[in-house]
Design an enzyme around this catalytic site. Structure first.
Site, PDB file in Angstrom:
ATOM      1  N   SER A   8       0.813  -1.232   0.000  1.00 55.60           N
ATOM      2  CA  SER A   8       0.000   0.000   0.000  1.00 55.60           C
ATOM      3  C   SER A   8       0.839   1.271   0.000  1.00 55.60           C
ATOM      4  O   SER A   8       0.299   2.371  -0.159  1.00 55.60           O
ATOM      5  CB  SER A   8      -0.923   0.024   1.226  1.00 55.60           C
ATOM      6  OG  SER A   8      -1.674  -1.147   1.314  1.00 55.60           O
ATOM      7  N   ALA A   9       2.153   1.131   0.257  1.00 56.26           N
ATOM      8  CA  ALA A   9       3.070   2.281   0.233  1.00 56.26           C
ATOM      9  C   ALA A   9       2.728   3.326   1.292  1.00 56.26           C
ATOM     10  O   ALA A   9       2.959   4.520   1.099  1.00 56.26           O
ATOM     11  CB  ALA A   9       3.107   2.912  -1.161  1.00 56.26           C
ATOM     12  N   HIS A  35       3.005   4.140   7.861  1.00 58.86           N
ATOM     13  CA  HIS A  35       2.039   4.137   8.961  1.00 58.86           C
ATOM     14  C   HIS A  35       2.558   4.943  10.140  1.00 58.86           C
ATOM     15  O   HIS A  35       3.760   4.942  10.435  1.00 58.86           O
ATOM     16  CB  HIS A  35       1.780   2.705   9.427  1.00 58.86           C
ATOM     17  CG  HIS A  35       1.155   1.840   8.371  1.00 58.86           C
ATOM     18  ND1 HIS A  35      -0.138   2.038   7.938  1.00 58.86           N
ATOM     19  CD2 HIS A  35       1.641   0.789   7.669  1.00 58.86           C
ATOM     20  CE1 HIS A  35      -0.421   1.133   7.011  1.00 58.86           C
ATOM     21  NE2 HIS A  35       0.643   0.363   6.822  1.00 58.86           N
ATOM     22  N   VAL A  55      19.691 -18.521  -3.519  1.00 62.72           N
ATOM     23  CA  VAL A  55      20.410 -19.316  -2.513  1.00 62.72           C
ATOM     24  C   VAL A  55      19.749 -20.690  -2.395  1.00 62.72           C
ATOM     25  O   VAL A  55      18.531 -20.797  -2.205  1.00 62.72           O
ATOM     26  CB  VAL A  55      20.408 -18.584  -1.151  1.00 62.72           C
ATOM     27  CG1 VAL A  55      21.001 -19.459  -0.056  1.00 62.72           C
ATOM     28  CG2 VAL A  55      21.171 -17.267  -1.270  1.00 62.72           C
ATOM     29  N   LYS A  86      -4.924  -4.215   8.521  1.00 60.94           N
ATOM     30  CA  LYS A  86      -5.443  -2.851   8.667  1.00 60.94           C
ATOM     31  C   LYS A  86      -6.674  -2.596   7.819  1.00 60.94           C
ATOM     32  O   LYS A  86      -7.241  -1.512   7.850  1.00 60.94           O
ATOM     33  CB  LYS A  86      -4.346  -1.851   8.318  1.00 60.94           C
ATOM     34  CG  LYS A  86      -3.255  -1.842   9.375  1.00 60.94           C
ATOM     35  CD  LYS A  86      -2.153  -0.890   9.034  1.00 60.94           C
ATOM     36  CE  LYS A  86      -0.918  -1.202   9.838  1.00 60.94           C
ATOM     37  NZ  LYS A  86      -0.354  -2.535   9.559  1.00 60.94           N
ATOM     38  N   ILE A 117       8.613 -10.091   8.157  1.00 65.32           N
ATOM     39  CA  ILE A 117       8.485  -8.621   8.063  1.00 65.32           C
ATOM     40  C   ILE A 117       7.258  -8.288   7.209  1.00 65.32           C
ATOM     41  O   ILE A 117       7.356  -7.851   6.060  1.00 65.32           O
ATOM     42  CB  ILE A 117       9.780  -7.981   7.505  1.00 65.32           C
ATOM     43  CG1 ILE A 117      11.025  -8.530   8.219  1.00 65.32           C
ATOM     44  CG2 ILE A 117       9.708  -6.466   7.616  1.00 65.32           C
ATOM     45  CD1 ILE A 117      11.116  -8.206   9.701  1.00 65.32           C
ATOM     46  N   SER A 161       3.382  -6.184   7.105  1.00 66.91           N
ATOM     47  CA  SER A 161       3.040  -4.805   7.437  1.00 66.91           C
ATOM     48  C   SER A 161       3.047  -4.622   8.960  1.00 66.91           C
ATOM     49  O   SER A 161       2.577  -5.503   9.669  1.00 66.91           O
ATOM     50  CB  SER A 161       1.661  -4.459   6.881  1.00 66.91           C
ATOM     51  OG  SER A 161       1.426  -3.100   6.999  1.00 66.91           O
ATOM     52  N   CYS A 219       4.632   2.836 -25.322  1.00 66.37           N
ATOM     53  CA  CYS A 219       6.067   3.085 -25.075  1.00 66.37           C
ATOM     54  C   CYS A 219       6.893   1.798 -24.983  1.00 66.37           C
ATOM     55  O   CYS A 219       8.110   1.836 -25.150  1.00 66.37           O
ATOM     56  CB  CYS A 219       6.273   3.939 -23.831  1.00 66.37           C
ATOM     57  SG  CYS A 219       5.782   3.149 -22.287  1.00 66.37           S
TER      58      CYS A 219
END
Ligand SMILES: Cc1cc2nc3c(=O)[nH]c(=O)nc-3n(C[C@H](O)[C@H](O)[C@H](O)COP(=O)(O)OP(=O)(O)OC[C@H]3O[C@@H](n4cnc5c(N)ncnc54)[C@H](O)[C@@H]3O)c2cc1C
Length: 480
Positions: free
Chosen positions: A47-48, A51, A173, A250, A336, A338, A443
């Protein structure tokens, strides 16, 4: 093979921030990723939102790193030349029975040390004219923000590389074994040796950790699906609009992005497949219905794309940031999910200062430079001297992507940097060429030719994304 002091597995935002913090010191660092670009998985599809930190449970890693990380964004985005705006967030209650939960969140914010204000229905409607008129109140968090997640990771890695970190892409890996003082990290192509290994492999962090010892945590991705709207309707929302959070996260938000688009989502469903990025109509229908309840006038006829991202949801329900049980020289930074993006600067600093420093002697570099080279985005800058600038730099007068007004000069700039794009998607994320209404329809052929010419290869060898994703299959007519 060259030996390293620290090797980081995973060049998402977590690995990028650890690498950038390590780059301040006189140590040999390798940053490895299995993808053809940095930040290509979870750090690319979220969501960028930066927070504020009102939501995580007090005392958790999530609360600690979210609140610390949020405060670090102004300086880091200035140094990394990344768009970041503190627009503030509103968590809205649409029903009377939700009002006690708003108060509970306000109390939690206080415990987390986050500035918030409870707003009446009238205050909310004044700030957000398009909100559901039946709104009952909201929690306002002024420190929440929005960030350009693509260039945040790209520029963080570029800055780390400029300061001496070595980046290895397309290196998956496959095994990790300790041989004397060093870990031997094998990929499908090479062997790397390093004294310290940091596992920042996102949804795969449990798989990587299990290569070293049995672990008591597991990651099951939680998928989130979104709509992206074109940038037409100004002022649809003026803040990030959240519903009340639940155990699933959220909730479905409505927000503007740093590029002036609107984002609606995400859903939140567990999935067994770590690489499942498919979207499906019933889930999106539900996203649309829930978002429309908060903001009824969302113009869904202006959707230009849908996409999905996977949260690395951990059975511990918190970030796992710790030494392996067997050996301090192997460090796990997993789970890791949100608010992982906003937390990343604080996680990067903690891992280096509190976990790596005690086990490796590190001296600060005298010539460390925290800044990346300025990026000229002609259209955004609206320079008064635009005409003069583009006349002096002729490549900036040639528009390649009409929808997003991206010039050849911008494309050549990103290609000349120390973390350049190798694919159409990587170039798109850095410059926005192909992000507009036509989604690259016009493009993309030109971008393929520019990449081919720059790297001195045939256009048939240019990939859309990963190493084996060509766009053109064979030459069928004379043409160039
Ligand atoms: C739907 C959704 C919404 C979100 N919204 C927000 C938000 O608004 N704000 C916020 O703060 N956070 C948000 N997040 C969380 C945030 O995006 C993540 O916490 C963050 O991106 C995780 O970064 P990472 O570097 O740990 O993982 P990733 O970005 O997944 O990076 C891990 C990297 O490891 C690499 N890797 C894996 N296995 C191997 C291997 N074997 N060999 C080599 N490399 C390997 C991968 O290729 C990948 O590039 C959201 C997440 C999702 C999915």
């Amino acid at each position: 093979m060259e030996r390293f002091d620290v090797l980081i597995i995973g060049a998402g935002v977590t690995g990028a921030m650890i690498a950038r913090n390590l780059a301040k010191y006189d140590v040999k660092v390798a940053l490895l990723d299995k993808e053809n670009d940095v930040g290509n998985l979870t750090s690319n599809a979220n969501s960028a939102i930066i927070h504020s930190g009102y939501d995580p449970l007090p005392g958790t890693n999530k609360a600690k790193f979210n609140v610390l990380g949020n405060k670090m964004f102004d300086e880091i985005c200035e140094d990394l030349d990344v768009n970041f705006y503190r627009v503030g967030s509103l968590t809205v209650a649409l029903y009377d029975e939700q009002l006690p939960l708003l108060k509970e969140l306000a109390e939690r914010s206080k415990q987390n040390g986050v500035e918030v204000k409870l707003l009446s229905a009238e205050e909310v409607k004044k700030m957000e004219p398009n909100i559901n008129p039946n709104v009952k109140g909201a929690l306002f968090a002024p420190t929440a923000g929005i960030v350009d997640v693509f260039n945040f990771v790209v520029h963080a890695v570029e800055n780390a590389v400029d300061n001496g970190v070595k980046l290895f892409l397309n290196e998956e890996v496959t095994s990790i074994v300790k041989e004397g003082e060093y870990y031997k990290v094998k990929t499908q192509k090479e062997e790397f040796y390093s004294k310290v290994v940091i596992n920042a492999a996102g949804c795969y962090a449990d798989k990587i950790a299990s290569m070293v010892e049995p672990i008591d945590w597991k990651i099951t991705p939680r998928k989130g699906e979104y709509f992206v709207l074109d940038h037409y309707k100004e002022g649809l929302v003026n803040h990030v609009i959240f519903p009340l959070p639940s155990e699933k996260g959220k909730g479905i938000l409505v927000t503007m992005t740093t590029s002036g688009n609107y984002l609606v989502g995400p859903s939140s469903e567990l999935t067994d497949e770590k690489d499942d990025y498919r979207t499906d109509p019933p889930t999106l229908k539900n996203v649309r219905a829930q978002a429309s309840e908060m903001v009824p006038s969302i113009p869904f006829n202006q959707v230009i794309r849908v996409f999905a991202g996977n949260r690395p949801t951990c059975t511990r329900h918190d970030f796992v940031i710790e030494y392996s049980k067997k050996d301090k020289n192997f460090i796990n930074v997993g789970g890791i999910e949100s608010p992982g993006f906003v937390s990343s600067p604080a996680i990067g600093e903690y891992v280096v200062e509190q976990l790596v420093k005690p086990i490796l002697s590190m001296k600060e570099k005298a010539n460390y430079n925290p800044k990346v080279r300025k990026y000229h985005r002609l259209y955004n800058e609206m320079r008064e001297d635009n005409y003069k600038f583009s006349n002096e730099h002729l490549n900036y007068s040639e528009i390649i992507c009409n929808c997003e007004k991206v010039t050849l000069g911008e494309i050549l700039d990103v290609l000349s940097r120390s973390n350049p794009p190798h694919s159409v998607k990587a170039l798109k994320r850095r410059t926005r060429a192909g992000f507009g209404k036509c989604q690259g329809g016009f493009c993309q052929p030109r971008v393929v030719l520019i990449l081919a010419k720059y790297y001195g290869v045939s256009p048939l060898e240019i990939n859309y994304d990963g190493e084996f994703s060509p766009i053109l299959l064979e030459k069928i007519k004379g043409g160039r």
